[in-house]
Design an enzyme around this catalytic site. Structure first.
Site, PDB file in Angstrom:
ATOM      1  N   LYS A  53      -0.545  10.404  13.022  1.00 59.66           N
ATOM      2  CA  LYS A  53       0.698   9.848  13.551  1.00 59.66           C
ATOM      3  C   LYS A  53       1.181  10.608  14.805  1.00 59.66           C
ATOM      4  O   LYS A  53       0.689  11.693  15.103  1.00 59.66           O
ATOM      5  CB  LYS A  53       1.761   9.874  12.447  1.00 59.66           C
ATOM      6  CG  LYS A  53       1.399   8.966  11.249  1.00 59.66           C
ATOM      7  CD  LYS A  53       2.542   8.891  10.244  1.00 59.66           C
ATOM      8  CE  LYS A  53       2.184   7.976   9.080  1.00 59.66           C
ATOM      9  NZ  LYS A  53       3.352   7.757   8.178  1.00 59.66           N
ATOM     10  N   TYR A 103       3.151  -2.318   8.970  1.00 60.05           N
ATOM     11  CA  TYR A 103       4.022  -1.892   7.864  1.00 60.05           C
ATOM     12  C   TYR A 103       4.835  -3.050   7.284  1.00 60.05           C
ATOM     13  O   TYR A 103       5.909  -2.818   6.705  1.00 60.05           O
ATOM     14  CB  TYR A 103       4.961  -0.783   8.348  1.00 60.05           C
ATOM     15  CG  TYR A 103       4.295   0.580   8.461  1.00 60.05           C
ATOM     16  CD1 TYR A 103       3.748   1.210   7.337  1.00 60.05           C
ATOM     17  CD2 TYR A 103       4.215   1.244   9.678  1.00 60.05           C
ATOM     18  CE1 TYR A 103       3.150   2.459   7.428  1.00 60.05           C
ATOM     19  CE2 TYR A 103       3.609   2.502   9.778  1.00 60.05           C
ATOM     20  CZ  TYR A 103       3.082   3.100   8.648  1.00 60.05           C
ATOM     21  OH  TYR A 103       2.493   4.344   8.729  1.00 60.05           O
ATOM     22  N   PHE A 139      14.146   2.720   5.448  1.00 61.08           N
ATOM     23  CA  PHE A 139      13.449   3.572   6.409  1.00 61.08           C
ATOM     24  C   PHE A 139      12.595   2.781   7.404  1.00 61.08           C
ATOM     25  O   PHE A 139      11.979   3.370   8.295  1.00 61.08           O
ATOM     26  CB  PHE A 139      12.576   4.598   5.675  1.00 61.08           C
ATOM     27  CG  PHE A 139      11.517   4.003   4.771  1.00 61.08           C
ATOM     28  CD1 PHE A 139      10.294   3.582   5.268  1.00 61.08           C
ATOM     29  CD2 PHE A 139      11.756   3.883   3.406  1.00 61.08           C
ATOM     30  CE1 PHE A 139       9.328   3.035   4.438  1.00 61.08           C
ATOM     31  CE2 PHE A 139      10.783   3.333   2.559  1.00 61.08           C
ATOM     32  CZ  PHE A 139       9.568   2.911   3.092  1.00 61.08           C
ATOM     33  N   ARG A 163      -6.492  10.355   0.204  1.00 62.26           N
ATOM     34  CA  ARG A 163      -5.094  10.515  -0.235  1.00 62.26           C
ATOM     35  C   ARG A 163      -4.850  11.902  -0.818  1.00 62.26           C
ATOM     36  O   ARG A 163      -3.793  12.505  -0.615  1.00 62.26           O
ATOM     37  CB  ARG A 163      -4.712   9.422  -1.224  1.00 62.26           C
ATOM     38  CG  ARG A 163      -4.569   8.069  -0.532  1.00 62.26           C
ATOM     39  CD  ARG A 163      -4.178   6.962  -1.478  1.00 62.26           C
ATOM     40  NE  ARG A 163      -2.791   7.047  -1.922  1.00 62.26           N
ATOM     41  CZ  ARG A 163      -1.758   6.668  -1.175  1.00 62.26           C
ATOM     42  NH1 ARG A 163      -1.933   6.196   0.039  1.00 62.26           N
ATOM     43  NH2 ARG A 163      -0.531   6.757  -1.657  1.00 62.26           N
ATOM     44  N   THR A 173       3.529  11.783   0.097  1.00 63.15           N
ATOM     45  CA  THR A 173       4.283  11.298   1.251  1.00 63.15           C
ATOM     46  C   THR A 173       5.379  12.279   1.657  1.00 63.15           C
ATOM     47  O   THR A 173       5.583  12.538   2.838  1.00 63.15           O
ATOM     48  CB  THR A 173       4.936   9.932   0.923  1.00 63.15           C
ATOM     49  OG1 THR A 173       3.920   9.050   0.459  1.00 63.15           O
ATOM     50  CG2 THR A 173       5.608   9.336   2.146  1.00 63.15           C
ATOM     51  N   ARG A 176      -0.357  17.247   4.635  1.00 61.16           N
ATOM     52  CA  ARG A 176       1.103  17.117   4.742  1.00 61.16           C
ATOM     53  C   ARG A 176       1.828  18.400   4.379  1.00 61.16           C
ATOM     54  O   ARG A 176       2.844  18.743   5.003  1.00 61.16           O
ATOM     55  CB  ARG A 176       1.583  15.944   3.900  1.00 61.16           C
ATOM     56  CG  ARG A 176       1.269  14.592   4.566  1.00 61.16           C
ATOM     57  CD  ARG A 176       1.450  13.458   3.623  1.00 61.16           C
ATOM     58  NE  ARG A 176       1.386  12.148   4.278  1.00 61.16           N
ATOM     59  CZ  ARG A 176       1.157  11.017   3.632  1.00 61.16           C
ATOM     60  NH1 ARG A 176       0.977  11.034   2.317  1.00 61.16           N
ATOM     61  NH2 ARG A 176       1.099   9.879   4.276  1.00 61.16           N
ATOM     62  N   ASN A 200       5.478  12.511   8.921  1.00 62.81           N
ATOM     63  CA  ASN A 200       4.579  13.081   7.907  1.00 62.81           C
ATOM     64  C   ASN A 200       3.109  13.101   8.313  1.00 62.81           C
ATOM     65  O   ASN A 200       2.230  13.169   7.461  1.00 62.81           O
ATOM     66  CB  ASN A 200       4.812  12.405   6.541  1.00 62.81           C
ATOM     67  CG  ASN A 200       4.346  10.963   6.506  1.00 62.81           C
ATOM     68  OD1 ASN A 200       4.035  10.388   7.538  1.00 62.81           O
ATOM     69  ND2 ASN A 200       4.290  10.388   5.317  1.00 62.81           N
ATOM     70  N   HIS A 215      -1.368   8.837   7.796  1.00 63.68           N
ATOM     71  CA  HIS A 215      -1.321   7.682   6.900  1.00 63.68           C
ATOM     72  C   HIS A 215      -2.703   7.476   6.304  1.00 63.68           C
ATOM     73  O   HIS A 215      -3.705   7.730   6.972  1.00 63.68           O
ATOM     74  CB  HIS A 215      -0.924   6.410   7.668  1.00 63.68           C
ATOM     75  CG  HIS A 215      -1.150   5.152   6.876  1.00 63.68           C
ATOM     76  ND1 HIS A 215      -0.229   4.687   5.969  1.00 63.68           N
ATOM     77  CD2 HIS A 215      -2.220   4.314   6.801  1.00 63.68           C
ATOM     78  CE1 HIS A 215      -0.727   3.582   5.389  1.00 63.68           C
ATOM     79  NE2 HIS A 215      -1.929   3.348   5.880  1.00 63.68           N
ATOM     80  N   GLU A 235      -5.972  -3.148   6.374  1.00 68.84           N
ATOM     81  CA  GLU A 235      -5.607  -2.198   7.431  1.00 68.84           C
ATOM     82  C   GLU A 235      -6.771  -1.944   8.395  1.00 68.84           C
ATOM     83  O   GLU A 235      -6.568  -1.800   9.602  1.00 68.84           O
ATOM     84  CB  GLU A 235      -5.128  -0.885   6.794  1.00 68.84           C
ATOM     85  CG  GLU A 235      -3.803  -1.068   6.057  1.00 68.84           C
ATOM     86  CD  GLU A 235      -3.332   0.190   5.334  1.00 68.84           C
ATOM     87  OE1 GLU A 235      -4.013   1.244   5.425  1.00 68.84           O
ATOM     88  OE2 GLU A 235      -2.279   0.111   4.683  1.00 68.84           O
TER      89      GLU A 235
HETATM   90  P1  CMP Z   1       2.835   6.012   5.206  1.00 66.82           P
HETATM   91  O1  CMP Z   1       1.782   6.486   4.274  1.00 66.82           O
HETATM   92  O2  CMP Z   1       2.435   5.785   6.622  1.00 66.82           O
HETATM   93  O3  CMP Z   1       3.446   4.653   4.630  1.00 66.82           O
HETATM   94  C1  CMP Z   1       4.787   4.276   4.840  1.00 66.82           C
HETATM   95  C2  CMP Z   1       5.558   5.330   5.549  1.00 66.82           C
HETATM   96  O4  CMP Z   1       6.952   5.172   5.472  1.00 66.82           O
HETATM   97  C3  CMP Z   1       5.292   6.680   4.910  1.00 66.82           C
HETATM   98  O5  CMP Z   1       3.999   7.092   5.211  1.00 66.82           O
HETATM   99  C4  CMP Z   1       6.433   7.502   5.471  1.00 66.82           C
HETATM  100  O6  CMP Z   1       6.148   8.007   6.761  1.00 66.82           O
HETATM  101  C5  CMP Z   1       7.531   6.470   5.579  1.00 66.82           C
HETATM  102  N1  CMP Z   1       8.482   6.625   4.495  1.00 66.82           N
HETATM  103  C6  CMP Z   1       8.309   6.315   3.202  1.00 66.82           C
HETATM  104  N2  CMP Z   1       9.413   6.586   2.497  1.00 66.82           N
HETATM  105  C7  CMP Z   1      10.299   7.064   3.385  1.00 66.82           C
HETATM  106  C8  CMP Z   1      11.625   7.532   3.281  1.00 66.82           C
HETATM  107  N3  CMP Z   1      12.269   7.546   2.104  1.00 66.82           N
HETATM  108  N4  CMP Z   1      12.238   7.965   4.394  1.00 66.82           N
HETATM  109  C9  CMP Z   1      11.605   7.939   5.587  1.00 66.82           C
HETATM  110  N5  CMP Z   1      10.333   7.516   5.747  1.00 66.82           N
HETATM  111  C10 CMP Z   1       9.704   7.088   4.654  1.00 66.82           C
END
Ligand code: CMP
Length: 141
Positions: A10, A50, A58, A86, A92, A103, A113, A116, A127
């Site tokens: 990211k 997404y 979010f 993963r 996450t 992470r 974070n 992905h 994807e």
């Molecule tokens: P990702 O695995 O890319 O999939 C969805 C993304 O949404 C996740 O990683 C986070 O970066 C983001 N995300 C998920 N939950 C939250 C949250 N509660 N607040 C902010 N960002 C979030």
């Protein structure tokens, strides 16, 4: 079973020059990069990627972040690749991510974070096709 998964480094991690460090971890764990490209996503591309999160609190911030700078997108291949990647990423929320995961070591927050990874075979298929044509993927056996 050999699987493929979609990985994104990211904007927060690209900005901090962590592409190589993250590729190192991917390769050390035995997963193979079989396709890769750098992209600066526009809003439509990020929103479509997404789409399942549309309407969540979010979502707008996520799209804004994912379009804030370039990302590295890659397809990883290997035995059980979806779960293994993963595990390598960690949870996450970086505060919950296990020691030694990407992470835990690099993510700044739930939003910023760093990486992905696809969460299931169905989402991996969607994807991967969202970013790569079949002839852009180079199976390595
Ligand atoms: P990702 O695995 O890319 O999939 C969805 C993304 O949404 C996740 O990683 C986070 O970066 C983001 N995300 C998920 N939950 C939250 C949250 N509660 N607040 C902010 N960002 C979030």
């Amino acid at each position: 079973t050999t699987e493929r998964t979609l990985s994104i480094i990211k904007p927060d991690a690209v900005q901090r020059n962590l592409i190589g460090a993250i590729y190192q971890r991917i390769e050390t764990t035995g997963l193979k990069v079989v396709a890769a490209k750098m992209l600066h996503l526009d809003a439509a591309k990020a929103q479509g990627f997404y789409a399942e999160h549309e309407g969540k609190p979010f979502y707008d911030g996520l799209v804004e972040f994912m379009t804030s700078g370039p990302v590295m997108v890659q397809v990883l291949e290997g035995d059980n690749a979806i779960a293994r990647y993963r595990e390598l990423m960690g949870k996450t929320n970086p505060e919950e991510a296990a020691c030694g995961t990407i992470r835990a070591d690099y993510a700044e927050s739930m939003r910023f974070n760093s990486v992905h990874g696809s969460d299931s075979p169905a989402s991996a298929a969607r994807e991967i096709a969202y970013f790569f044509a079949d002839d852009e993927i180079c199976p390595r056996g």
